[in-house]
Design a protein around this motif. Structure first.
Motif, PDB file in Angstrom:
ATOM      1  N   LEU A  99       3.721   4.705  -8.060  1.00 40.99           N
ATOM      2  CA  LEU A  99       3.386   3.345  -8.478  1.00 40.99           C
ATOM      3  C   LEU A  99       3.695   3.155  -9.961  1.00 40.99           C
ATOM      4  N   ALA A 100       3.246   4.081 -10.786  1.00 34.90           N
ATOM      5  CA  ALA A 100       3.490   3.958 -12.237  1.00 34.90           C
ATOM      6  C   ALA A 100       4.979   3.923 -12.543  1.00 34.90           C
ATOM      7  N   ASP A 101       5.777   4.706 -11.819  1.00 35.87           N
ATOM      8  CA  ASP A 101       7.214   4.749 -12.078  1.00 35.87           C
ATOM      9  C   ASP A 101       7.951   3.529 -11.519  1.00 35.87           C
ATOM     10  N   ALA A 102       7.261   2.713 -10.714  1.00 34.48           N
ATOM     11  CA  ALA A 102       7.883   1.481 -10.216  1.00 34.48           C
ATOM     12  C   ALA A 102       7.734   0.324 -11.196  1.00 34.48           C
ATOM     13  N   LEU A 103       6.870   0.463 -12.198  1.00 34.95           N
ATOM     14  CA  LEU A 103       6.476  -0.695 -13.001  1.00 34.95           C
ATOM     15  C   LEU A 103       7.313  -0.977 -14.247  1.00 34.95           C
ATOM     16  N   ILE A 155       0.862  -1.187   0.000  1.00 37.73           N
ATOM     17  CA  ILE A 155       0.000   0.000   0.000  1.00 37.73           C
ATOM     18  C   ILE A 155       0.894   1.231   0.000  1.00 37.73           C
ATOM     19  N   ILE A 156       0.665   2.138  -0.955  1.00 35.17           N
ATOM     20  CA  ILE A 156       1.461   3.355  -1.075  1.00 35.17           C
ATOM     21  C   ILE A 156       0.585   4.548  -0.706  1.00 35.17           C
ATOM     22  N   HIS A 157       1.084   5.379   0.215  1.00 37.04           N
ATOM     23  CA  HIS A 157       0.344   6.575   0.622  1.00 37.04           C
ATOM     24  C   HIS A 157       1.336   7.742   0.686  1.00 37.04           C
ATOM     25  N   PRO A 158       0.922   8.965   0.348  1.00 36.18           N
ATOM     26  CA  PRO A 158       1.875  10.076   0.331  1.00 36.18           C
ATOM     27  C   PRO A 158       2.644  10.241   1.634  1.00 36.18           C
ATOM     28  N   GLU A 159       1.946  10.326   2.761  1.00 33.89           N
ATOM     29  CA  GLU A 159       2.619  10.376   4.048  1.00 33.89           C
ATOM     30  C   GLU A 159       1.629   9.999   5.147  1.00 33.89           C
ATOM     31  N   ARG A 179       5.649  -8.874 -12.239  1.00 32.75           N
ATOM     32  CA  ARG A 179       4.927  -7.650 -11.924  1.00 32.75           C
ATOM     33  C   ARG A 179       3.666  -7.981 -11.128  1.00 32.75           C
ATOM     34  N   PRO A 180       3.438  -7.332  -9.970  1.00 37.00           N
ATOM     35  CA  PRO A 180       2.202  -7.581  -9.228  1.00 37.00           C
ATOM     36  C   PRO A 180       1.001  -6.945  -9.923  1.00 37.00           C
ATOM     37  N   ASP A 225       1.991  -9.549  -4.417  1.00 36.14           N
ATOM     38  CA  ASP A 225       0.948  -9.988  -5.345  1.00 36.14           C
ATOM     39  C   ASP A 225       0.104  -8.823  -5.836  1.00 36.14           C
ATOM     40  N   LEU A 226      -0.057  -7.809  -4.994  1.00 35.91           N
ATOM     41  CA  LEU A 226      -0.885  -6.643  -5.326  1.00 35.91           C
ATOM     42  C   LEU A 226      -0.198  -5.401  -4.784  1.00 35.91           C
ATOM     43  N   LEU A 227      -0.142  -4.368  -5.609  1.00 35.77           N
ATOM     44  CA  LEU A 227       0.455  -3.090  -5.211  1.00 35.77           C
ATOM     45  C   LEU A 227      -0.584  -2.003  -5.443  1.00 35.77           C
ATOM     46  N   MET A 228      -0.951  -1.309  -4.363  1.00 39.99           N
ATOM     47  CA  MET A 228      -2.036  -0.331  -4.426  1.00 39.99           C
ATOM     48  C   MET A 228      -1.527   1.049  -4.035  1.00 39.99           C
TER      49      MET A 228
END
Length: 411
Positions: free
Chosen positions: A101-105, A5-9, A111-112, A88-91
């Motif tokens: 997220l887009a720049d990690a792919l 899970i990715i959140h700004p802060e 790829r999850p 398995d999942l990246l949100m």
């Protein structure tokens, strides 16, 4: 499942931060492996949650300045990409985390499955799509709210910023990056429609939930409750003009006994002058930001909750109020209209009409039998449709579906 899970802060309690950690803790408690990425982490404000099993990755501080974003986004993307093959999942959640997220792919293998959970499109970029109720009010020519001219100037300024300068380029950049993301969820049907227009692709609604504050017994009865609670940040999107206007209407109706307790950011000097010049200081008690314990005490002791922001994407406040059995006078547009059942768990009102808001409050305030009936219905609706366990159930089912469709074993 292994879920990132990715959140700004995550440093201060807010709706998006609460939901991120409620979800992370809930998924971890169900046996999933959870990793949380954020550019700034301090979880000490959530002592009630068991976060010990979660892997927290503290990203470098980020800048919201548009011209700094691509370079910083790529840096965050590289850090996330190092962990992504184990997931398995990246949100991603709010802006700009979906850019990270887009720049990690690119070039990532395996790829999850990828997901964006949109609280609302970023208002600085998508003002016309997110704040159309405010724009419609200004365009209607009605002047029912205090500080109408100030609000109208603000709307015209934001409309101009939306159409010119860097905003169109920012929207193009967002849409280009979001093509890499498999699926987008939003927190209400209202947000889903707005996000579909903003991102120019389908967006699915998945309603949220909140923890139940009652460990035993039900919410207190209306006997002994008093006042109207307003939980909001005192900024333009939360429509403080309607609160001031409703208080003024209550005074004109001779109902100075109905007082507002307002928790949130303190009002500015111009609004304070309005309060004193119109003699409504005794009707509005400002308490500033309060602790979680005090927030729940206020919700449980109020006779009504008032929540009438402009274009609110979901609104956890009505859910938390209903869990306390507190009926809600809520805006008739936006997420609150999907939470509150009009006439059953509260009343929906035109958020631009202080007279209608005041009338709805007065009609309910002294009718204790009706309030008791609404209290029971509110509690039941919150339990059945907006519980935290129900939200995690819905998210878990969607996560399984996305991993089956897009996960590392499907390519």
């Amino acid at each position: 499942m292994r879920i990132g899970i990715i959140h700004p802060e995550i440093r201060f309690r807010g709706g998006a931060e609460n939901l991120t950690l409620w979800l992370a803790a809930g998924l971890q408690g169900r046996g999933h492996q959870v990793t949380v990425f954020a550019a700034g982490l301090d979880t000490r404000q959530w002592p009630e949650l068991d976060l010990s099993g979660i892997d927290f990755v503290d990203l470098p501080d980020h800048s919201t300045k548009f011209w700094h974003q691509p370079r910083r986004s790529r840096k965050h993307g590289r850090i996330i990409a190092a962990k992504a093959p184990q997931l398995d999942l990246l949100m991603a959640g709010n802006y700009p985390s979906y850019l990270w997220l887009a720049d990690a792919l690119p070039g990532l293998s395996p790829r999850p499955a990828t997901l964006m959970f949109c609280q609302e499109p970023y208002r600085n970029h998508y003002y016309v799509e997110t704040d159309w109720p405010t724009i419609d009010y200004v365009n209607s020519g009605r002047k029912t709210l205090p500080f109408h001219d100030v609000l109208a100037r603000h709307v015209r300024y934001r409309e101009g910023k939306h159409r010119f300068g860097k905003r169109p380029l920012a929207r193009w950049y967002d849409r280009r990056r979001l093509k890499h993301v498999d699926h987008i969820l939003a927190n209400s049907e209202f947000s889903s429609r707005n996000a579909s227009k903003a991102f120019q692709r389908p967006v699915e609604a998945l309603l949220l939930g909140a923890p139940d504050p009652h460990t035993e017994g039900g919410p207190p009865s209306m006997e002994g409750r008093e006042g109207v609670l307003v939980l909001m940040g005192w900024h333009r999107a939360k429509n403080p003009e309607a609160i001031l206007g409703a208080a003024l209407q209550l005074k004109s109706m001779g109902r100075q006994d109905i007082r507002f307790t307002v928790s949130g950011r303190i009002i500015d000097a111009e609004q304070q002058s309005f309060v004193h010049e119109h003699g409504i200081a005794d009707l509005i008690r400002l308490v500033g930001f309060v602790s979680e314990e005090e927030k729940h005490r206020l919700l449980a002791s109020a006779r009504l909750c008032l929540f009438v922001p402009w274009a609110e994407p979901f609104g956890l406040v009505p859910v938390e109020a209903m869990l306390h059995g507190t009926p809600v006078v809520a805006a008739h547009i936006g997420g609150p209209a999907e939470v509150v059942a009009d006439g059953e768990t509260g009343v929906l009102v035109d958020e631009s009409d202080p007279e209608a808001i005041a009338k709805a409050i007065v009609d309910l305030y002294d009718d204790l039998p009706r309030l008791e009936s609404m209290s029971r219905a509110a509690r039941l609706r919150a339990e059945q449709h907006f519980s935290l366990a129900g939200f995690i159930d819905r998210f878990e089912a969607k996560a399984v579906e996305l991993v089956d469709r897009f996960g590392p074993n499907q390519g």
